[in-house]
Design a protein around this motif. Structure first.
Motif, PDB file in Angstrom:
ATOM      1  N   LEU A 430       0.820  -1.214   0.000  1.00 56.96           N
ATOM      2  CA  LEU A 430       0.000   0.000   0.000  1.00 56.96           C
ATOM      3  C   LEU A 430       0.852   1.262   0.000  1.00 56.96           C
ATOM      4  N   GLY A 431       2.077   1.126   0.481  1.00 52.11           N
ATOM      5  CA  GLY A 431       2.971   2.287   0.505  1.00 52.11           C
ATOM      6  C   GLY A 431       4.365   1.849   0.909  1.00 52.11           C
ATOM      7  N   ILE A 432       5.372   2.559   0.376  1.00 53.51           N
ATOM      8  CA  ILE A 432       6.763   2.278   0.777  1.00 53.51           C
ATOM      9  C   ILE A 432       7.438   3.624   1.041  1.00 53.51           C
ATOM     10  N   HIS A 433       8.088   3.710   2.193  1.00 55.08           N
ATOM     11  CA  HIS A 433       8.655   4.984   2.660  1.00 55.08           C
ATOM     12  C   HIS A 433      10.114   4.772   2.992  1.00 55.08           C
ATOM     13  N   MET A 434      10.943   5.716   2.550  1.00 55.49           N
ATOM     14  CA  MET A 434      12.388   5.523   2.704  1.00 55.49           C
ATOM     15  C   MET A 434      13.052   6.809   3.150  1.00 55.49           C
ATOM     16  N   ILE A 435      14.032   6.665   4.016  1.00 49.78           N
ATOM     17  CA  ILE A 435      14.953   7.769   4.313  1.00 49.78           C
ATOM     18  C   ILE A 435      16.331   7.122   4.408  1.00 49.78           C
ATOM     19  N   GLY A 436      17.276   7.631   3.654  1.00 52.20           N
ATOM     20  CA  GLY A 436      18.594   7.012   3.701  1.00 52.20           C
ATOM     21  C   GLY A 436      19.376   7.253   2.424  1.00 52.20           C
ATOM     22  N   SER A 440      16.518   7.982  -3.602  1.00 44.82           N
ATOM     23  CA  SER A 440      15.908   8.524  -4.828  1.00 44.82           C
ATOM     24  C   SER A 440      15.961   7.475  -5.945  1.00 44.82           C
ATOM     25  N   GLU A 441      16.967   6.619  -5.908  1.00 43.49           N
ATOM     26  CA  GLU A 441      17.067   5.558  -6.918  1.00 43.49           C
ATOM     27  C   GLU A 441      16.293   4.308  -6.459  1.00 43.49           C
ATOM     28  N   LEU A 442      16.360   4.014  -5.162  1.00 40.03           N
ATOM     29  CA  LEU A 442      15.704   2.788  -4.668  1.00 40.03           C
ATOM     30  C   LEU A 442      14.181   2.840  -4.813  1.00 40.03           C
ATOM     31  N   ILE A 443      13.624   4.061  -4.811  1.00 38.12           N
ATOM     32  CA  ILE A 443      12.158   4.169  -4.807  1.00 38.12           C
ATOM     33  C   ILE A 443      11.541   3.586  -6.088  1.00 38.12           C
ATOM     34  N   SER A 444      12.319   3.549  -7.172  1.00 35.80           N
ATOM     35  CA  SER A 444      11.738   3.047  -8.425  1.00 35.80           C
ATOM     36  C   SER A 444      11.301   1.592  -8.306  1.00 35.80           C
ATOM     37  N   GLU A 445      12.047   0.814  -7.542  1.00 33.20           N
ATOM     38  CA  GLU A 445      11.634  -0.590  -7.350  1.00 33.20           C
ATOM     39  C   GLU A 445      10.269  -0.635  -6.644  1.00 33.20           C
ATOM     40  N   ALA A 446      10.110   0.265  -5.674  1.00 31.27           N
ATOM     41  CA  ALA A 446       8.839   0.321  -4.947  1.00 31.27           C
ATOM     42  C   ALA A 446       7.694   0.740  -5.873  1.00 31.27           C
ATOM     43  N   VAL A 447       8.000   1.689  -6.778  1.00 36.29           N
ATOM     44  CA  VAL A 447       6.964   2.169  -7.711  1.00 36.29           C
ATOM     45  C   VAL A 447       6.544   1.030  -8.643  1.00 36.29           C
ATOM     46  N   ILE A 448       7.527   0.297  -9.140  1.00 38.00           N
ATOM     47  CA  ILE A 448       7.198  -0.820 -10.043  1.00 38.00           C
ATOM     48  C   ILE A 448       6.369  -1.864  -9.292  1.00 38.00           C
TER      49      ILE A 448
END
Ligand code: FAD
Ligand code: NAI
Length: 487
Positions: A430-436, A440-448
């Motif tokens: 339902l959602g993936i949240h990142m700080i670290g 900015s690059e890792l979020i694309s895996e979450a979007v896919i």
């Protein structure tokens, strides 16, 4: 007799220029009208994003981060560099070179795709009921040409929200344009607004040595982000970077004198405070840019906040007129504008082939990623815990800290964590949240993952290379099922 086109795009930012390219690729005869001029007075494509937004801000974020690393982090690697210095004019010149190469690149893309590029302000002309095409007047330096087009795509972007307590002069009181072009490092820098621009620009100048104080009106820090991420971010920005962030303030006055700017404000406890700074960045949000477009004259409907009113396909209330990007509802993000640009071009091409609107695909707002390019970076997609609780959706949480990730430790950047939120019953993400680091690059895996309706189990059962930062996402997904391995 004016030229007749299939499509006229007004605005060549990431919404407009992408729409124009896609229209041309789909065989539509396209003109793109844009009025941006660079500081030398030359027409320049790319809009806010390329000229005074995404690209120049990231160039300065990288330069300043390199300097900060050299000053504060390299010694841990055994690297010493005495007398390190920063030459701000070289840093700014580098930024401008990057901007110029990209804006020129768009001009070549237009040429390659046979898009007619016109410089000037585009205004919709009042149309007679019998007219088959829209007429757009293009005014530049006192002379006006007109063109006609069956479809018009409005992509006129946004401008900074006016600040009632002081005028922007981009000398002492700066908006994004001035904040990206300072020629010296201010000793004391004030920032109004702890939003995305305030945090990114505040970080740039703090890393270079300014004392930075950010004043934010809202009681909570980063209200759009997940609470836990916002808390972690505020803590790190304060302790590691030395950003002074005050929330819940009410600014009462801003006085500019020759040597300083004096702000008076009430703090969160309603106590009167004074702040003296050498430069002040005002970053209190942006508003849709509809000035001079001919909206009123043509009855183009705006919503209650002044955005051009559109439906899910970016159709306005006027036949064959579309609007997209920052000038319409939704997040003010370059990739959202570009995605709408592609979707509108596809829609027009489909309708031209007599397909119905239902056969066209609108942009899916549930999978638009957000990234804040601070250090550590912050990124998210989908819903956060606050939103899931408000919607009464039962969810489970998997979380993994970068401190326990081998690659993060190796690069010496192990602040933060990744959090996966999945539906309690179905396991759908339902959602993936990142700080670290590099999120900015890792979020694309979450979007896919979200785009393809993945479950946390899908991510957990996918092999992630070792040692990589992406293993933190793998572990967070395993954690949603209480089976994280390295924590
Ligand atoms: P714009 O890029 O604003 O382009 C609109 C264009 O239309 C402009 O060239 C304008 O001059 C022209 N125009 C306006 N009216 C007319 C007219 N009547 N006739 C002719 N031309 C006209 N987003 C991200 O996703 N990532 C980031 O990292 C990021 N960083 C940012 C940093 C800063 C400092 C700022 C200010 C913004 C940032 N953004 C970022 C937001 C991003 O820049 C915008 O969301 C994006 O530019 C919107 O694209 P657009 O095409 O809708 O409008
Ligand atoms: P913003 O909406 O992100 O933040 C503005 C902040 O100013 C808010 O927190 C608001 O509460 C505060 N504020 C408003 N009035 C105030 C006042 N009088 N006193 C004190 N605080 C006040 O807007 P910002 O930072 O100007 O950026 C505009 C938009 O540009 C962003 O919303 C974003 O869409 C886009 N952008 C995106 C970036 C990215 O994707 N990394 C980077 C920079 C901008």
């Amino acid at each position: 007799m004016s030229d007749i086109f299939d499509v006229a795009v007004i605005g060549a930012g990431p919404g407009g220029y992408v729409a124009a390219i896609r229209c041309a690729q789909l065989g539509l005869n396209t003109v793109c009208i844009d009025d941006w001029k660079n500081p030398k007075g030359k027409p320049c494509l790319g809009g806010t994003c390329l000229n005074v937004g995404c690209i120049p801000s990231k160039a300065l974020l990288d330069s300043s981060e390199n300097y900060f690393q050299l000053q504060h982090k390299f010694s841990a690697h055994g690297i010493h560099c005495e007398n390190a210095g920063i030459d701000v004019s070289t840093m700014i010149a580098r930024k401008e070179k990057i901007v110029t190469s990209f804006t020129a690149g768009i001009a070549s893309l237009f040429k390659k795709n046979k898009i007619k590029s016109m410089h000037g302000k585009g205004t919709l002309q009042k149309q007679s009921n019998s007219a088959k095409e829209w007429t757009v007047a293009v005014e530049d330096a006192g002379s006006t040409q007109t063109i006609q087009a069956k479809y018009v795509i409005i992509a006129t972007g946004s401008v900074p929200r006016p600040f009632p307590l002081s005028m922007i002069d981009n000398d002492k009181i700066l908006d994004n344009v001035g904040a990206l072009s300072l020629t010296e490092i201010p000793k004391r820098l004030g920032v109004i607004g702890a939003g995305v621009i305030g945090l990114e620009m505040g970080s740039v100048w703090r890393r270079l040595g300014s004392e930075v104080t950010i004043l934010e009106a809202m009681p909570e820090f980063m209200m759009a982000a997940d609470d836990q991420i916002a808390k972690e971010a505020k803590n790190i920005f304060n302790k590691e970077l030395g950003l002074q962030i005050h929330t819940g303030v009410a600014i009462e006055s801003v006085k500019v004198t020759k040597n300083k700017i004096t702000l008076r404000y009430a703090d969160a406890d309603k106590q009167k405070q004074t702040l003296e700074v050498d430069k002040l960045i005002v970053a209190i949000g942006r508003i849709p840019n509809t000035a001079g477009l001919g909206a009123d004259e043509n009855g183009l409907a705006l919503d209650e906040k002044g955005f051009i009113a559109v439906d899910e396909y970016c159709r306005t209330n006027l036949t064959n007129i579309y609007a997209l990007g920052d000038v319409v509802r939704g997040p003010m993000l370059a990739h959202k504008a570009s995605e709408e640009g592609m979707a509108v071009a596809e829609t027009i091409a489909h309708l031209e082939k007599n397909q119905t609107i239902e056969q066209c695909e609108p942009v899916d707002f549930n999978v638009i990623p957000w990234v804040i390019y601070t250090s550590p970076e912050i990124a998210w997609v989908g819903k956060n815990e606050k939103q899931l609780k408000a919607a009464d959706i039962a969810y489970k949480v998997g979380q993994f800290p970068f401190m326990a990730n081998g690659r993060a430790r190796s690069i010496g950047d192990s602040f933060g964590f990744i959090k996966v939120l999945a539906d309690e019953k179905t396991d759908r993400v339902l959602g993936i949240h990142m700080i670290g680091p590099h999120v900015s690059e890792l979020i694309s895996e979450a979007v896919i993952a979200m785009k393809f309706s993945a479950s946390s189990e899908d991510i957990a059962s996918t092999i992630h290379a070792h040692p990589t930062l992406s293993e933190a996402l793998h572990e967070a997904a395993l954690g949603a099922d209480n089976r994280a391995l390295h924590i």
